[in-house]
Motif scaffolding. Structure first.
Motif, PDB file in Angstrom:
ATOM      1  N   THR A 130       0.881  -1.155  -0.092  1.00 22.81           N
ATOM      2  CA  THR A 130       0.055   0.082   0.133  1.00 22.81           C
ATOM      3  C   THR A 130       0.825   1.114   0.012  1.00 22.81           C
ATOM      4  O   THR A 130       1.985   1.328   0.789  1.00 22.81           O
ATOM      5  CB  THR A 130      -0.909  -0.133   1.261  1.00 22.81           C
ATOM      6  N   TRP A 131       0.543   2.327  -0.637  1.00 17.83           N
ATOM      7  CA  TRP A 131       1.120   3.732  -0.852  1.00 17.83           C
ATOM      8  C   TRP A 131       0.373   4.502  -0.040  1.00 17.83           C
ATOM      9  O   TRP A 131      -0.704   4.833  -0.216  1.00 17.83           O
ATOM     10  CB  TRP A 131       1.377   4.218  -2.293  1.00 17.83           C
ATOM     11  N   LEU A 132       1.237   5.448   0.854  1.00 17.03           N
ATOM     12  CA  LEU A 132       0.545   6.297   1.479  1.00 17.03           C
ATOM     13  C   LEU A 132       1.174   7.534   1.392  1.00 17.03           C
ATOM     14  O   LEU A 132       2.151   7.898   1.270  1.00 17.03           O
ATOM     15  CB  LEU A 132       0.610   5.763   3.237  1.00 17.03           C
ATOM     16  N   VAL A 133       0.376   8.597   1.431  1.00 13.26           N
ATOM     17  CA  VAL A 133       0.541   9.975   1.435  1.00 13.26           C
ATOM     18  C   VAL A 133       0.039  10.642   2.784  1.00 13.26           C
ATOM     19  O   VAL A 133      -1.241  10.780   2.790  1.00 13.26           O
ATOM     20  CB  VAL A 133       0.138  10.594   0.258  1.00 13.26           C
ATOM     21  N   ASP A 134       1.004  11.206   3.743  1.00 10.74           N
ATOM     22  CA  ASP A 134       0.449  11.600   4.827  1.00 10.74           C
ATOM     23  C   ASP A 134      -0.386  10.740   5.575  1.00 10.74           C
ATOM     24  O   ASP A 134      -1.522  11.146   6.268  1.00 10.74           O
ATOM     25  CB  ASP A 134      -0.298  13.211   4.662  1.00 10.74           C
ATOM     26  N   ILE A 153      -3.381   5.567  -0.894  1.00 16.06           N
ATOM     27  CA  ILE A 153      -3.616   6.202  -2.308  1.00 16.06           C
ATOM     28  C   ILE A 153      -4.446   4.812  -3.171  1.00 16.06           C
ATOM     29  O   ILE A 153      -3.572   3.796  -3.070  1.00 16.06           O
ATOM     30  CB  ILE A 153      -2.360   6.657  -3.002  1.00 16.06           C
ATOM     31  N   LEU A 154      -5.416   5.328  -3.726  1.00 18.31           N
ATOM     32  CA  LEU A 154      -6.007   4.280  -4.597  1.00 18.31           C
ATOM     33  C   LEU A 154      -5.853   4.608  -6.150  1.00 18.31           C
ATOM     34  O   LEU A 154      -5.871   5.832  -6.313  1.00 18.31           O
ATOM     35  CB  LEU A 154      -7.376   3.880  -4.455  1.00 18.31           C
ATOM     36  N   ASN A 155      -6.138   3.864  -7.099  1.00 20.47           N
ATOM     37  CA  ASN A 155      -6.130   4.333  -8.502  1.00 20.47           C
ATOM     38  C   ASN A 155      -7.126   5.444  -8.813  1.00 20.47           C
ATOM     39  O   ASN A 155      -7.162   6.045  -9.879  1.00 20.47           O
ATOM     40  CB  ASN A 155      -6.179   3.183  -9.474  1.00 20.47           C
ATOM     41  N   THR A 203      -9.045  11.930  -9.587  1.00 22.85           N
ATOM     42  CA  THR A 203      -9.028  11.942 -11.210  1.00 22.85           C
ATOM     43  C   THR A 203      -8.233  11.097 -12.075  1.00 22.85           C
ATOM     44  O   THR A 203      -7.680  11.474 -12.872  1.00 22.85           O
ATOM     45  CB  THR A 203      -9.374  13.525 -11.796  1.00 22.85           C
ATOM     46  N   HIS A 204      -7.735  10.041 -11.361  1.00 16.88           N
ATOM     47  CA  HIS A 204      -7.129   8.777 -12.124  1.00 16.88           C
ATOM     48  C   HIS A 204      -5.435   9.615 -12.280  1.00 16.88           C
ATOM     49  O   HIS A 204      -4.913   9.089 -13.397  1.00 16.88           O
ATOM     50  CB  HIS A 204      -7.772   8.512 -13.307  1.00 16.88           C
ATOM     51  N   ARG A 205      -5.079  10.535 -11.522  1.00 17.79           N
ATOM     52  CA  ARG A 205      -3.757  11.076 -11.936  1.00 17.79           C
ATOM     53  C   ARG A 205      -2.686   9.966 -11.297  1.00 17.79           C
ATOM     54  O   ARG A 205      -1.487  10.077 -11.512  1.00 17.79           O
ATOM     55  CB  ARG A 205      -3.400  12.473 -11.163  1.00 17.79           C
ATOM     56  N   TYR A 206      -3.073   9.115 -10.286  1.00 17.74           N
ATOM     57  CA  TYR A 206      -2.374   8.302  -9.590  1.00 17.74           C
ATOM     58  C   TYR A 206      -2.767   6.703 -10.153  1.00 17.74           C
ATOM     59  O   TYR A 206      -3.541   6.375 -10.337  1.00 17.74           O
ATOM     60  CB  TYR A 206      -2.535   8.189  -8.181  1.00 17.74           C
ATOM     61  N   GLN A 232       4.828  17.350  -4.318  1.00 15.42           N
ATOM     62  CA  GLN A 232       6.109  16.966  -3.776  1.00 15.42           C
ATOM     63  C   GLN A 232       5.850  16.791  -2.212  1.00 15.42           C
ATOM     64  O   GLN A 232       4.941  17.259  -1.670  1.00 15.42           O
ATOM     65  CB  GLN A 232       7.050  18.154  -3.648  1.00 15.42           C
ATOM     66  N   GLY A 233       6.763  15.800  -1.671  1.00 11.81           N
ATOM     67  CA  GLY A 233       6.371  15.544  -0.353  1.00 11.81           C
ATOM     68  C   GLY A 233       6.990  13.774  -0.136  1.00 11.81           C
ATOM     69  O   GLY A 233       7.830  13.578  -0.887  1.00 11.81           O
ATOM     70  N   ILE A 234       6.743  13.464   1.041  1.00  9.03           N
ATOM     71  CA  ILE A 234       7.229  12.031   1.394  1.00  9.03           C
ATOM     72  C   ILE A 234       6.119  10.962   1.026  1.00  9.03           C
ATOM     73  O   ILE A 234       4.922  11.185   1.880  1.00  9.03           O
ATOM     74  CB  ILE A 234       7.778  12.035   2.902  1.00  9.03           C
ATOM     75  N   TYR A 235       6.454   9.920   0.253  1.00  6.12           N
ATOM     76  CA  TYR A 235       5.514   8.908  -0.036  1.00  6.12           C
ATOM     77  C   TYR A 235       6.079   7.457   0.677  1.00  6.12           C
ATOM     78  O   TYR A 235       7.303   7.530   0.771  1.00  6.12           O
ATOM     79  CB  TYR A 235       5.381   8.691  -1.389  1.00  6.12           C
ATOM     80  N   ARG A 236       5.304   6.766   1.265  1.00  2.00           N
ATOM     81  CA  ARG A 236       5.697   5.823   2.011  1.00  2.00           C
ATOM     82  C   ARG A 236       4.866   4.196   1.403  1.00  2.00           C
ATOM     83  O   ARG A 236       3.787   4.517   0.854  1.00  2.00           O
ATOM     84  CB  ARG A 236       4.992   5.623   3.376  1.00  2.00           C
TER      85      ARG A 236
END
Length: 584
Positions: free
Chosen positions: A295-299, A303-305, A309-312, A339-343
């Motif tokens: 799983t990808w996390l931001v803050d 994050i889901l597909n 609006t489908h940018r990820y 920009q930032g830290i993605y986990r």
């Protein structure tokens, strides 16, 4: 008078009293025989040191519940207890055992140091007990079992280090105990025990490993296999503390499929610098023995597909045979706000693992990169050009200096050679002139070595005698008369030694032989002299430059009028050099 029977009874009584007094058993202690050994029990006696005066034949000494605190060097050797076999020192508030404390206790087989305040195994003190078989260090404050803890106790059969705070057992700490039969490490903070530490213990039959926070992961699987092979069962079943889905279970009863390790995550690029409006992909690699969820996390937000609006875009792939899984997280048309830290969070049945990736977005990235490259090349080019110029300047200066030095040396040699030739010619001509003058007259000639140059115009330099009569020694007391060269007119004066004044008459009366045959040659030469340059800028008048008519006059004997003054200067040209001549 007492009879013989009475005497015998009295002797026995006195012998018993003397024997009782010689045993030296303190009143607070109890001396007795137990299991065929002489035993002294001194419990709760508030001793602060090992008691003295005990019987040297004591084999068992019980000092439990005293206040010894520190065991100094030769604590038992001073007491004469050299036959001890068992020594019980538990509950004595011992904090430190000095090296040599057990010196000369070569027969001790059992040592109990439990329930004290020891923080390390007293390895240095144990080196004096080579025959030690049983060692108890339970309920102390040991934290690490070092590799040299039992290096001097290789014959141990029983080791109890239970209920300490041991969290780490270093390599070779236990494997050196090849005779160990009973091992108790219960009640510590051990999470993992390498099976390679226990495999050399071939005679081990009892092991206590319970009451430890065991991590039941893939690393503990090897220890479980070894205990099964040896058919060795812990006295109390050990239980798992991690992972949570195995909490409380006896890990000796678990199958291999339960011993799993948590996933291991790695970032392909921990830091990414992107340009505004570019597409960026973050990659995360995961190693896991079983299937894993990434799983990808931001803050801390997943994050889901479908978000934004489908940018990820998230895409995963895996290879179970290689136990490798890859997850790609793509951001379309990144902006400054992205920009930032993605986990990257990976999770399986054994646990979780997280890794961080930093993303920076800037529209100046390309410009900064090109500018940095240009500055780098310009800086290096400038340094190279400066280095080349400095080298060329240094090389040119070196060549010019060498050439100038060669020219100076050549000019100096030429000047020296020319000066030598001119001086030689001058001396030869002066010699010829003096020789010709002497042959035609009775006036003695000048010696060329008697010419002296005076650079100072006002100085009169005295010289050695120009001429002497043959066979006559020079008169050291006679005054030396100088011949001077002035700047107004040029004259060569040979003065007569007879003086008509009072001073001269006095000298004549004192030295009559000096004035017998003295004549003076006086001749004027009405032209400027030529000069022969010497190397040191001094000038001699060249008499050979005179006209032939004058030279002929000089070669003929001339009669001159007596000179009234003792010193008369003859000036030649503008160079004020003095030539003195004297005739005896």
């Amino acid at each position: 008078m007492p009879n013989e029977s009475q005497v015998l009874v009295l002797a026995v009584v006195w012998a018993w009293v003397a024997t009782t007094a010689s045993t030296g058993c303190p009143k607070i202690c109890e001396c007795k025989w137990r299991d065929g050994r002489e035993m002294v029990v001194c419990q709760k006696a508030n001793f602060i040191d090992v008691p003295r005066g005990l019987e040297s034949t004591t084999q068992v000494l019980d000092l439990r519940h005293n206040n010894l605190r520190i065991l100094p060097r030769d604590s038992f050797a001073y007491s004469g207890l050299l036959n001890l076999q068992k020594l019980w020192l538990n509950f004595c508030n011992i904090m430190w055992v000095e090296k040599g404390a057990f010196r000369e206790l070569t027969h001790v087989k059992e040592l109990d140091l439990s329930n004290n305040f020891l923080r390390d195994v007293p390895s240095g003190a144990l080196a004096d007990i080579a025959s030690l078989r049983e060692l108890r260090l339970a309920h102390n404050y040991l934290t690490v079992l070092s590799a040299t803890a039992f290096l001097f106790s290789l014959d141990l059969v029983e080791l109890d280090i239970s209920y300490n705070k041991i969290s780490k057992i270093e390599e070779r700490a236990l494997r050196v105990l090849g005779n160990l039969e009973i091992l108790n490490v219960a009640g510590n903070k051990i999470t993992f025990l390498n099976s390679t530490e226990l495999r050399p213990l071939q005679v081990l039959r009892v092991i206590g490993i319970d009451d430890n926070p065991w991590d039941c992961d893939c690393r503990l699987q090897q220890l479980s296999h070894w205990m099964r092979e040896r058919k060795l069962t812990a006295s109390t079943p050990p239980s798992c503390s991690h992972p949570s889905w195995l909490y409380g279970r006896d890990w000796q009863a678990l199958d291999d499929k339960h011993f799993l390790c948590g996933p291991h995550t790695m970032a392909a690029t921990p830091r990414i610098l992107a340009t505004d409006r570019d597409n960026v992909t973050l990659m995360c690699r995961v190693e896991s023995e079983v299937e894993v969820i990434i799983t990808w996390l931001v803050d801390e937000t997943p994050i889901l597909n479908t978000n934004m609006t489908h940018r990820y875009k998230v895409k995963q792939s895996g290879d179970p045979d290689r136990q490798l899984y890859v997850s790609n997280f793509t951001i379309l048309s990144v902006v400054r706000e992205d920009q930032g830290i993605y986990r990257c969070l990976a999770e399986n049945r054994a646990g979780t693992s997280v890794t961080d990736i930093m993303l920076q977005v800037s529209h100046e990235v390309v410009e900064v990169r090109s500018e940095n490259v240009e500055q780098l090349f310009m800086r290096r080019g400038l340094l190279g050009a400066v280095s080349i110029v400095l080298f060329l300047v240094f090389f040119t200066c070196s060549v010019m200096y060498c050439k100038a030095k060669d020219i100076r040396l050549q000019v100096s040699e030429d000047n020296s050679l020319r000066t030598t030739k001119l001086t030689k010619n001058l001396h030869e001509k002066l010699g010829e002139y003096n020789a010709g003058h002497d042959s035609n007259s009775n006036i003695q000639t000048h010696d060329t070595q008697s010419w002296v140059i005076c650079d100072s115009p006002g100085e009169n330099v005295q010289t050695s005698d120009l001429t002497m009569k043959s066979g006559q020694e020079p008169n050291k007391s006679s005054p030396k008369q100088p011949l001077l060269i002035g700047a107004a007119t040029s004259r060569v004066e040979i003065k007569k030694q007879e003086e008509t004044d009072t001073h001269t008459n006095t000298e004549y009366e004192m030295y009559p032989e000096r004035f017998n045959e003295e004549n003076v040659l006086y001749k004027e030469i009405n032209r400027h002299p030529s000069y022969s340059s010497l190397g040191n800028s001094l000038h001699f008048p060249d008499l050979l430059d005179l006209p032939k008519s004058h030279l002929s006059d000089l070669t003929e004997p001339q009669k001159c009028e007596p000179v009234q003054r003792p010193d008369e200067k003859l000036l030649l040209g503008t160079h004020r050099s003095c030539i003195s001549s004297r005739r005896l």
